[in-house]
Design a protein around this motif. Structure first.
Motif, PDB file in Angstrom:
ATOM      1  N   GLU A 133      26.477  69.289  40.549  1.00 33.18           N
ATOM      2  CA  GLU A 133      26.142  67.933  40.982  1.00 33.18           C
ATOM      3  C   GLU A 133      26.184  66.961  39.799  1.00 33.18           C
ATOM      4  OE1 GLU A 133      23.077  68.762  44.669  1.00 33.18           O
ATOM      5  OE2 GLU A 133      22.377  69.056  42.616  1.00 33.18           O
ATOM      6  N   GLN A 134      25.690  67.415  38.663  1.00 39.66           N
ATOM      7  CA  GLN A 134      25.700  66.567  37.477  1.00 39.66           C
ATOM      8  C   GLN A 134      27.137  66.267  37.059  1.00 39.66           C
ATOM      9  OE1 GLN A 134      23.450  68.010  34.154  1.00 39.66           O
ATOM     10  NE2 GLN A 134      24.189  66.417  32.792  1.00 39.66           N
ATOM     11  N   ALA A 135      27.989  67.275  37.069  1.00 40.53           N
ATOM     12  CA  ALA A 135      29.397  67.074  36.706  1.00 40.53           C
ATOM     13  C   ALA A 135      30.055  66.088  37.664  1.00 40.53           C
ATOM     14  CB  ALA A 135      30.134  68.404  36.713  1.00 40.53           C
ATOM     15  N   PHE A 136      29.732  66.197  38.962  1.00 34.03           N
ATOM     16  CA  PHE A 136      30.292  65.268  39.943  1.00 34.03           C
ATOM     17  C   PHE A 136      29.845  63.838  39.644  1.00 34.03           C
ATOM     18  CE2 PHE A 136      29.615  62.733  43.781  1.00 34.03           C
ATOM     19  CZ  PHE A 136      30.918  62.627  44.237  1.00 34.03           C
ATOM     20  N   LEU A 137      28.545  63.656  39.394  1.00 35.12           N
ATOM     21  CA  LEU A 137      28.015  62.321  39.124  1.00 35.12           C
ATOM     22  C   LEU A 137      28.621  61.736  37.854  1.00 35.12           C
ATOM     23  CD1 LEU A 137      24.281  62.852  40.057  1.00 35.12           C
ATOM     24  CD2 LEU A 137      25.966  61.503  41.308  1.00 35.12           C
ATOM     25  N   GLU A 138      28.768  62.558  36.838  1.00 32.60           N
ATOM     26  CA  GLU A 138      29.372  62.069  35.602  1.00 32.60           C
ATOM     27  C   GLU A 138      30.833  61.696  35.823  1.00 32.60           C
ATOM     28  OE1 GLU A 138      28.598  65.134  32.758  1.00 32.60           O
ATOM     29  OE2 GLU A 138      26.575  64.411  32.370  1.00 32.60           O
ATOM     30  N   GLY A 139      31.509  62.389  36.714  1.00 31.09           N
ATOM     31  CA  GLY A 139      32.908  62.099  36.990  1.00 31.09           C
ATOM     32  C   GLY A 139      33.108  60.841  37.800  1.00 31.09           C
ATOM     33  N   THR A 140      32.049  60.319  38.419  1.00 28.11           N
ATOM     34  CA  THR A 140      32.175  59.119  39.243  1.00 28.11           C
ATOM     35  C   THR A 140      31.983  57.837  38.440  1.00 28.11           C
ATOM     36  OG1 THR A 140      29.831  59.176  39.852  1.00 28.11           O
ATOM     37  CG2 THR A 140      31.389  60.319  41.311  1.00 28.11           C
ATOM     38  N   ARG A 141      31.636  57.963  37.161  1.00 25.36           N
ATOM     39  CA  ARG A 141      31.453  56.762  36.345  1.00 25.36           C
ATOM     40  C   ARG A 141      32.794  56.100  36.078  1.00 25.36           C
ATOM     41  NH1 ARG A 141      28.412  58.541  31.195  1.00 25.36           N
ATOM     42  NH2 ARG A 141      29.209  60.557  31.779  1.00 25.36           N
ATOM     43  N   ASP A 142      32.787  54.810  36.036  1.00 30.06           N
ATOM     44  CA  ASP A 142      33.988  54.035  35.723  1.00 30.06           C
ATOM     45  C   ASP A 142      34.171  54.036  34.211  1.00 30.06           C
ATOM     46  OD1 ASP A 142      36.060  52.277  35.482  1.00 30.06           O
ATOM     47  OD2 ASP A 142      35.054  50.606  36.482  1.00 30.06           O
ATOM     48  N   ARG A 143      35.165  54.731  33.732  1.00 33.31           N
ATOM     49  CA  ARG A 143      35.368  54.879  32.293  1.00 33.31           C
ATOM     50  C   ARG A 143      36.420  53.914  31.744  1.00 33.31           C
ATOM     51  NH1 ARG A 143      32.641  59.535  30.995  1.00 33.31           N
ATOM     52  NH2 ARG A 143      32.313  60.974  32.700  1.00 33.31           N
ATOM     53  N   ARG A 144      36.860  52.964  32.566  1.00 33.50           N
ATOM     54  CA  ARG A 144      37.853  52.003  32.092  1.00 33.50           C
ATOM     55  C   ARG A 144      37.235  51.044  31.087  1.00 33.50           C
ATOM     56  NH1 ARG A 144      39.329  49.367  37.574  1.00 33.50           N
ATOM     57  NH2 ARG A 144      37.140  49.796  37.768  1.00 33.50           N
ATOM     58  N   ALA A 145      38.060  50.602  30.176  1.00 36.10           N
ATOM     59  CA  ALA A 145      37.604  49.597  29.213  1.00 36.10           C
ATOM     60  C   ALA A 145      37.462  48.264  29.943  1.00 36.10           C
ATOM     61  CB  ALA A 145      38.600  49.472  28.076  1.00 36.10           C
ATOM     62  N   HIS A 146      36.460  47.534  29.607  1.00 34.59           N
ATOM     63  CA  HIS A 146      36.210  46.240  30.240  1.00 34.59           C
ATOM     64  C   HIS A 146      36.325  45.138  29.206  1.00 34.59           C
ATOM     65  CE1 HIS A 146      34.846  48.016  34.001  1.00 34.59           C
ATOM     66  NE2 HIS A 146      34.256  48.929  33.264  1.00 34.59           N
ATOM     67  N   GLU A 147      36.788  43.992  29.663  1.00 38.94           N
ATOM     68  CA  GLU A 147      36.862  42.837  28.784  1.00 38.94           C
ATOM     69  C   GLU A 147      35.472  42.242  28.626  1.00 38.94           C
ATOM     70  OE1 GLU A 147      39.494  41.497  27.170  1.00 38.94           O
ATOM     71  OE2 GLU A 147      40.564  43.293  27.841  1.00 38.94           O
ATOM     72  N   PRO A 148      35.157  41.772  27.424  1.00 41.86           N
ATOM     73  CA  PRO A 148      33.856  41.136  27.227  1.00 41.86           C
ATOM     74  C   PRO A 148      33.739  39.865  28.072  1.00 41.86           C
ATOM     75  CG  PRO A 148      35.119  41.206  25.173  1.00 41.86           C
ATOM     76  CD  PRO A 148      35.954  41.823  26.244  1.00 41.86           C
ATOM     77  N   MET A 149      32.525  39.532  28.448  1.00 42.48           N
ATOM     78  CA  MET A 149      32.284  38.344  29.251  1.00 42.48           C
ATOM     79  C   MET A 149      32.645  37.086  28.484  1.00 42.48           C
ATOM     80  SD  MET A 149      28.717  37.121  30.950  1.00 42.48           S
ATOM     81  CE  MET A 149      28.742  38.220  32.340  1.00 42.48           C
ATOM     82  N   SER A 150      33.237  36.137  29.158  1.00 40.25           N
ATOM     83  CA  SER A 150      33.597  34.875  28.550  1.00 40.25           C
ATOM     84  C   SER A 150      32.629  33.800  29.023  1.00 40.25           C
ATOM     85  CB  SER A 150      35.018  34.492  28.935  1.00 40.25           C
ATOM     86  OG  SER A 150      35.310  33.204  28.477  1.00 40.25           O
ATOM     87  N   PHE A 151      32.186  32.968  28.120  1.00 43.06           N
ATOM     88  CA  PHE A 151      31.249  31.896  28.477  1.00 43.06           C
ATOM     89  C   PHE A 151      31.928  30.533  28.453  1.00 43.06           C
ATOM     90  CE2 PHE A 151      28.574  35.344  27.004  1.00 43.06           C
ATOM     91  CZ  PHE A 151      27.667  35.413  28.045  1.00 43.06           C
ATOM     92  N   GLU A 152      33.226  30.521  28.565  1.00 39.52           N
ATOM     93  CA  GLU A 152      33.960  29.257  28.521  1.00 39.52           C
ATOM     94  C   GLU A 152      34.082  28.646  29.878  1.00 39.52           C
ATOM     95  OE1 GLU A 152      37.633  30.127  26.613  1.00 39.52           O
ATOM     96  OE2 GLU A 152      36.646  30.576  24.733  1.00 39.52           O
TER      97      GLU A 152
END
Length: 84
Positions: free
Chosen positions: A65-84
């Motif tokens: 179950e732990q392996a399944f839960l860890e596999g469901t995380r979104d591991r994509r790189a995300h762009e930092p938030m922009s405040f413009e």
């Protein structure tokens, strides 16, 4: 109760200690007692990874179950938030 004398305390340490004691509303002596107690007697904080591992163990969740839960995380790189 034991007593301690500290000789040769650098001036900048003395100033910082006095300022910290004043900020906390304590005498310099009380501030030193607390600093020493926290450094030597009180338990240290548990590192985040160890705390999370303990929670997993206590939850009764299986390794699968732990392996399944860890596999469901979104591991994509995300762009930092922009405040413009």
């Amino acid at each position: 109760m034991a007593q301690l004398t500290i000789r040769g305390l650098p001036e900048e340490v003395d100033r910082a200690l006095r300022a910290q004691a004043a900020r906390h509303g304590r005498s310099m002596e009380a501030e030193v007692r607390l600093i020493l107690r926290q450094a030597l007697i009180l338990p240290t904080e548990t590192p985040m990874g160890e705390a999370m591992a303990a929670i997993w163990r206590q939850s009764g969740i299986t390794d699968e179950e732990q392996a399944f839960l860890e596999g469901t995380r979104d591991r994509r790189a995300h762009e930092p938030m922009s405040f413009e």
